[in-house]
Scaffold this motif. Structure first.
Motif, mmCIF file in Angstrom:
data_model
loop_
_atom_site.group_PDB
_atom_site.id
_atom_site.type_symbol
_atom_site.label_atom_id
_atom_site.label_comp_id
_atom_site.label_asym_id
_atom_site.label_seq_id
_atom_site.Cartn_x
_atom_site.Cartn_y
_atom_site.Cartn_z
ATOM 1 N N LYS A 88 0.806 -1.227 0.000
ATOM 2 C CA LYS A 88 0.000 0.000 0.000
ATOM 3 C C LYS A 88 0.839 1.277 0.000
ATOM 4 O O LYS A 88 0.296 2.370 -0.109
ATOM 5 C CB LYS A 88 -0.936 -0.006 1.211
ATOM 6 C CG LYS A 88 -1.964 -1.117 1.144
ATOM 7 C CD LYS A 88 -2.841 -1.146 2.370
ATOM 8 C CE LYS A 88 -3.780 -2.337 2.267
ATOM 9 N NZ LYS A 88 -4.515 -2.569 3.484
ATOM 10 N N ALA A 89 2.129 1.163 0.103
ATOM 11 C CA ALA A 89 2.987 2.341 0.249
ATOM 12 C C ALA A 89 3.289 3.041 -1.075
ATOM 13 O O ALA A 89 3.757 4.172 -1.061
ATOM 14 C CB ALA A 89 4.301 1.948 0.927
ATOM 15 N N ARG A 90 3.053 2.401 -2.206
ATOM 16 C CA ARG A 90 3.349 2.986 -3.524
ATOM 17 C C ARG A 90 4.813 3.437 -3.595
ATOM 18 O O ARG A 90 5.115 4.602 -3.836
ATOM 19 C CB ARG A 90 2.405 4.140 -3.838
ATOM 20 C CG ARG A 90 0.940 3.803 -3.681
ATOM 21 C CD ARG A 90 0.114 3.644 -4.879
ATOM 22 N NE ARG A 90 0.342 4.602 -5.945
ATOM 23 C CZ ARG A 90 0.209 4.273 -7.209
ATOM 24 N NH1 ARG A 90 -0.097 3.053 -7.541
ATOM 25 N NH2 ARG A 90 0.382 5.151 -8.160
ATOM 26 N N LEU A 91 5.705 2.498 -3.365
ATOM 27 C CA LEU A 91 7.133 2.786 -3.423
ATOM 28 C C LEU A 91 7.540 3.144 -4.845
ATOM 29 O O LEU A 91 6.927 2.705 -5.811
ATOM 30 C CB LEU A 91 7.940 1.580 -2.946
ATOM 31 C CG LEU A 91 7.669 1.111 -1.518
ATOM 32 C CD1 LEU A 91 8.507 -0.113 -1.207
ATOM 33 C CD2 LEU A 91 7.943 2.226 -0.533
ATOM 34 N N ARG A 92 8.595 3.923 -4.952
ATOM 35 C CA ARG A 92 9.073 4.365 -6.262
ATOM 36 C C ARG A 92 10.244 3.505 -6.734
ATOM 37 O O ARG A 92 10.879 2.815 -5.957
ATOM 38 C CB ARG A 92 9.495 5.827 -6.164
ATOM 39 C CG ARG A 92 8.307 6.743 -5.904
ATOM 40 C CD ARG A 92 8.732 8.196 -5.886
ATOM 41 N NE ARG A 92 7.584 9.058 -5.739
ATOM 42 C CZ ARG A 92 7.073 9.430 -4.581
ATOM 43 N NH1 ARG A 92 7.606 9.027 -3.462
ATOM 44 N NH2 ARG A 92 6.029 10.220 -4.541
#
Length: 184
Positions: A88-92
């Protein structure tokens, strides 16, 4: 026996490279792929071809292949644990210029700050070991340089973001690429 171990190492290795490739679109998010991330992709392709060559055209020691294979499987398990914790963190992507907008502290992130990079380094080290070639050390060193640079860059971005105080507290109690289990 040698054929079966070569086949097992090749299949598991290609499967793990496939997991990592999936993560570029299925897990990580960035508006565009930074030059550093493109460099990683190129090095992954070249190293995969090189290690496949070593697996099929050079002789490997059976027990060394088994050790390397076990390390690769452990790396894949760490990768999926990190995916689960950070879904859920939407890492890049690596080397993305944008500042982070969240800190993940569950799952493997409870013990180390960069579990993806750790899993990648474990995987490439495992495949290098399985190849039984001293030349396999060269791409592993390249990956260490690339992933440590990426991790240090991410830490620098955290230090310049609104999350800096929270990240600094997190940084003090977790390992960089090696787990830290004493949660002081």
């Amino acid at each position: 026996m040698e054929f079966m171990l070569d086949l097992a190492v090749s299949v598991v290795s290609l499967l793990v490279v496939g997991f990592y490739t999936w993560s570029l679109r299925g897990h990580f998010y960035s508006p565009k792929m930074a030059t550093g991330a493109k460099l990683i992709s190129a090095v992954v392709i070249a190293t995969t071809l090189f290690f496949l060559y070593l697996a099929w055209y050079e002789h490997q020691v059976a027990w060394v292949q088994i050790v390397g294979l076990v390390i690769e499987i452990c790396a894949a398990a760490l990768f999926w644990w990190a995916v689960s914790a950070s879904r859920k963190a939407r890492l890049r992507f690596a080397f993305d210029p944008d500042h982070p907008d969240s800190i993940v502290t569950t799952g493997p992130y409870r013990y180390l700050r960069h579990p993806f990079y750790t899993s990648y380094l474990m995987f490439w080290s495992g495949w290098a070991i399985a190849s039984s070639s001293t030349w396999a050390v060269v791409p592993v060193i390249a990956f260490v340089i690339i992933y440590v640079s990426a991790a240090l860059g991410e830490e620098k971005k955290f230090s310049k973001s609104p999350l800096a105080p929270e990240y600094e507290a997190y940084r003090r109690k977790t390992g960089f690429l090696i787990p830290r289990f004493d949660q002081r």
